[in-house]
Scaffold this motif. Structure first.
Motif, PDB file in Angstrom:
ATOM      1  N   TRP A 111       0.838  -1.205   0.000  1.00 60.36           N
ATOM      2  CA  TRP A 111       0.000   0.000   0.000  1.00 60.36           C
ATOM      3  C   TRP A 111       0.869   1.250   0.000  1.00 60.36           C
ATOM      4  CZ3 TRP A 111      -4.467  -0.959  -1.687  1.00 60.36           C
ATOM      5  CH2 TRP A 111      -5.143  -2.132  -1.342  1.00 60.36           C
ATOM      6  N   LEU A 112       2.003   1.199   0.688  1.00 59.96           N
ATOM      7  CA  LEU A 112       2.908   2.345   0.715  1.00 59.96           C
ATOM      8  C   LEU A 112       3.464   2.625  -0.678  1.00 59.96           C
ATOM      9  CD1 LEU A 112       4.368   4.434   2.507  1.00 59.96           C
ATOM     10  CD2 LEU A 112       6.204   2.773   2.738  1.00 59.96           C
ATOM     11  N   VAL A 113       3.807   1.584  -1.404  1.00 62.12           N
ATOM     12  CA  VAL A 113       4.332   1.762  -2.757  1.00 62.12           C
ATOM     13  C   VAL A 113       3.237   2.285  -3.687  1.00 62.12           C
ATOM     14  CG1 VAL A 113       5.221   0.523  -4.777  1.00 62.12           C
ATOM     15  CG2 VAL A 113       6.182   0.075  -2.522  1.00 62.12           C
ATOM     16  N   ILE A 114       2.042   1.697  -3.585  1.00 59.22           N
ATOM     17  CA  ILE A 114       0.947   2.084  -4.480  1.00 59.22           C
ATOM     18  C   ILE A 114       0.544   3.539  -4.269  1.00 59.22           C
ATOM     19  CG2 ILE A 114      -1.504   1.709  -4.961  1.00 59.22           C
ATOM     20  CD1 ILE A 114      -0.976  -1.289  -4.529  1.00 59.22           C
ATOM     21  N   TRP A 115       0.359   3.950  -3.023  1.00 58.83           N
ATOM     22  CA  TRP A 115      -0.100   5.307  -2.749  1.00 58.83           C
ATOM     23  C   TRP A 115       1.047   6.285  -2.497  1.00 58.83           C
ATOM     24  CZ3 TRP A 115      -4.586   6.975  -4.184  1.00 58.83           C
ATOM     25  CH2 TRP A 115      -5.582   6.028  -4.416  1.00 58.83           C
ATOM     26  N   GLY A 116       2.270   5.785  -2.348  1.00 53.95           N
ATOM     27  CA  GLY A 116       3.424   6.669  -2.209  1.00 53.95           C
ATOM     28  C   GLY A 116       3.788   7.329  -3.523  1.00 53.95           C
ATOM     29  N   GLY A 117       3.520   6.640  -4.633  1.00 51.15           N
ATOM     30  CA  GLY A 117       3.806   7.199  -5.956  1.00 51.15           C
ATOM     31  C   GLY A 117       3.084   8.513  -6.212  1.00 51.15           C
ATOM     32  N   PRO A 118       1.745   8.540  -6.058  1.00 49.49           N
ATOM     33  CA  PRO A 118       1.045   9.811  -6.262  1.00 49.49           C
ATOM     34  C   PRO A 118       1.465  10.905  -5.276  1.00 49.49           C
ATOM     35  CG  PRO A 118      -0.514   7.997  -6.316  1.00 49.49           C
ATOM     36  CD  PRO A 118       0.804   7.437  -5.903  1.00 49.49           C
ATOM     37  N   VAL A 119       1.784  10.520  -4.054  1.00 52.57           N
ATOM     38  CA  VAL A 119       2.215  11.515  -3.063  1.00 52.57           C
ATOM     39  C   VAL A 119       3.547  12.133  -3.484  1.00 52.57           C
ATOM     40  CG1 VAL A 119       3.009  11.795  -0.681  1.00 52.57           C
ATOM     41  CG2 VAL A 119       0.934  10.493  -1.155  1.00 52.57           C
ATOM     42  N   LEU A 120       4.481  11.300  -3.910  1.00 57.91           N
ATOM     43  CA  LEU A 120       5.774  11.820  -4.361  1.00 57.91           C
ATOM     44  C   LEU A 120       5.636  12.648  -5.634  1.00 57.91           C
ATOM     45  CD1 LEU A 120       8.133   8.786  -3.662  1.00 57.91           C
ATOM     46  CD2 LEU A 120       7.980  10.940  -2.405  1.00 57.91           C
ATOM     47  N   ALA A 121       4.755  12.220  -6.530  1.00 61.28           N
ATOM     48  CA  ALA A 121       4.533  12.988  -7.760  1.00 61.28           C
ATOM     49  C   ALA A 121       3.944  14.361  -7.435  1.00 61.28           C
ATOM     50  CB  ALA A 121       3.624  12.215  -8.702  1.00 61.28           C
ATOM     51  N   ALA A 122       3.004  14.406  -6.501  1.00 60.06           N
ATOM     52  CA  ALA A 122       2.411  15.687  -6.100  1.00 60.06           C
ATOM     53  C   ALA A 122       3.459  16.575  -5.443  1.00 60.06           C
ATOM     54  CB  ALA A 122       1.240  15.456  -5.160  1.00 60.06           C
ATOM     55  N   ALA A 123       4.325  15.986  -4.645  1.00 65.79           N
ATOM     56  CA  ALA A 123       5.399  16.765  -4.015  1.00 65.79           C
ATOM     57  C   ALA A 123       6.337  17.338  -5.082  1.00 65.79           C
ATOM     58  CB  ALA A 123       6.173  15.902  -3.031  1.00 65.79           C
ATOM     59  N   GLY A 124       6.625  16.551  -6.117  1.00 68.07           N
ATOM     60  CA  GLY A 124       7.463  17.038  -7.214  1.00 68.07           C
ATOM     61  C   GLY A 124       6.821  18.190  -7.961  1.00 68.07           C
ATOM     62  N   ALA A 125       5.515  18.092  -8.192  1.00 68.17           N
ATOM     63  CA  ALA A 125       4.801  19.184  -8.867  1.00 68.17           C
ATOM     64  C   ALA A 125       4.831  20.447  -8.010  1.00 68.17           C
ATOM     65  CB  ALA A 125       3.360  18.767  -9.159  1.00 68.17           C
ATOM     66  N   TYR A 126       4.649  20.279  -6.711  1.00 68.31           N
ATOM     67  CA  TYR A 126       4.669  21.430  -5.803  1.00 68.31           C
ATOM     68  C   TYR A 126       6.053  22.096  -5.790  1.00 68.31           C
ATOM     69  CZ  TYR A 126       4.573  24.158  -1.519  1.00 68.31           C
ATOM     70  OH  TYR A 126       4.687  25.171  -0.615  1.00 68.31           O
ATOM     71  N   VAL A 127       7.091  21.279  -5.715  1.00 71.21           N
ATOM     72  CA  VAL A 127       8.454  21.822  -5.671  1.00 71.21           C
ATOM     73  C   VAL A 127       8.769  22.586  -6.955  1.00 71.21           C
ATOM     74  CG1 VAL A 127      10.898  21.155  -5.719  1.00 71.21           C
ATOM     75  CG2 VAL A 127       9.368  20.187  -4.009  1.00 71.21           C
ATOM     76  N   HIS A 128       8.393  22.026  -8.101  1.00 71.81           N
ATOM     77  CA  HIS A 128       8.677  22.718  -9.353  1.00 71.81           C
ATOM     78  C   HIS A 128       7.849  23.992  -9.491  1.00 71.81           C
ATOM     79  CE1 HIS A 128      10.586  18.870 -10.479  1.00 71.81           C
ATOM     80  NE2 HIS A 128      11.438  19.713 -11.033  1.00 71.81           N
TER      81      HIS A 128
END
Length: 123
Positions: free
Chosen positions: A74-91
């Motif tokens: 579950w961490l891998v499945i839902w960690g992906g969107p969380v990390l992607a959102a963090a990347g969008a926020y940082v950029h």
């Protein structure tokens, strides 16, 4: 006495809010677009392969499969969107609009894949 605008121009330290050049923004966006496409393609292919492998065959018994899904999954499945959102926020905070949009679209793709994986695991 020098005016404030000439003092700012003479300063050798760049401002903390200076945005990267448009060329840098587009180059980073293209690199991330290729990497994101590979990630989404592999995740989609894995989803299809695992889904086909767990589909009940016509000869199988009608008893449901009861199995617990590990928390790491579950961490891998839902960690992906969380990390992607963090990347969008940082950029977006780095004032790289093209890259932020690419990462935002990648976040949406990750969310769709996470929902699909969740539905498959819970079925």
């Amino acid at each position: 006495m020098a005016s404030p605008s000439t003092d700012d121009q003479d300063s050798s330290t760049p401002s903390s809010r200076e945005r990267p050049s448009r060329l840098t923004d587009v180059a980073v966006a293209l690199l991330l677009l290729v990497a994101d496409a590979v990630i989404v393609g592999v995740a989609g292919l894995l989803l299809f392969a695992v889904g086909m492998g767990t589909a009940p065959s016509p000869r199988s018994s009608p008893t449901p499969h009861t199995r617990d899904t590990p928390a790491v999954t579950w961490l891998v499945i839902w960690g992906g969107p969380v990390l992607a959102a963090a990347g969008a926020y940082v950029h977006a905070r780095l004032r790289m609009p093209v890259t932020a949009v690419v990462q935002g679209l990648f976040t949406l793709a990750c969310l769709v894949l996470a929902v699909a994986w969740t539905r498959m695991l819970l079925s």
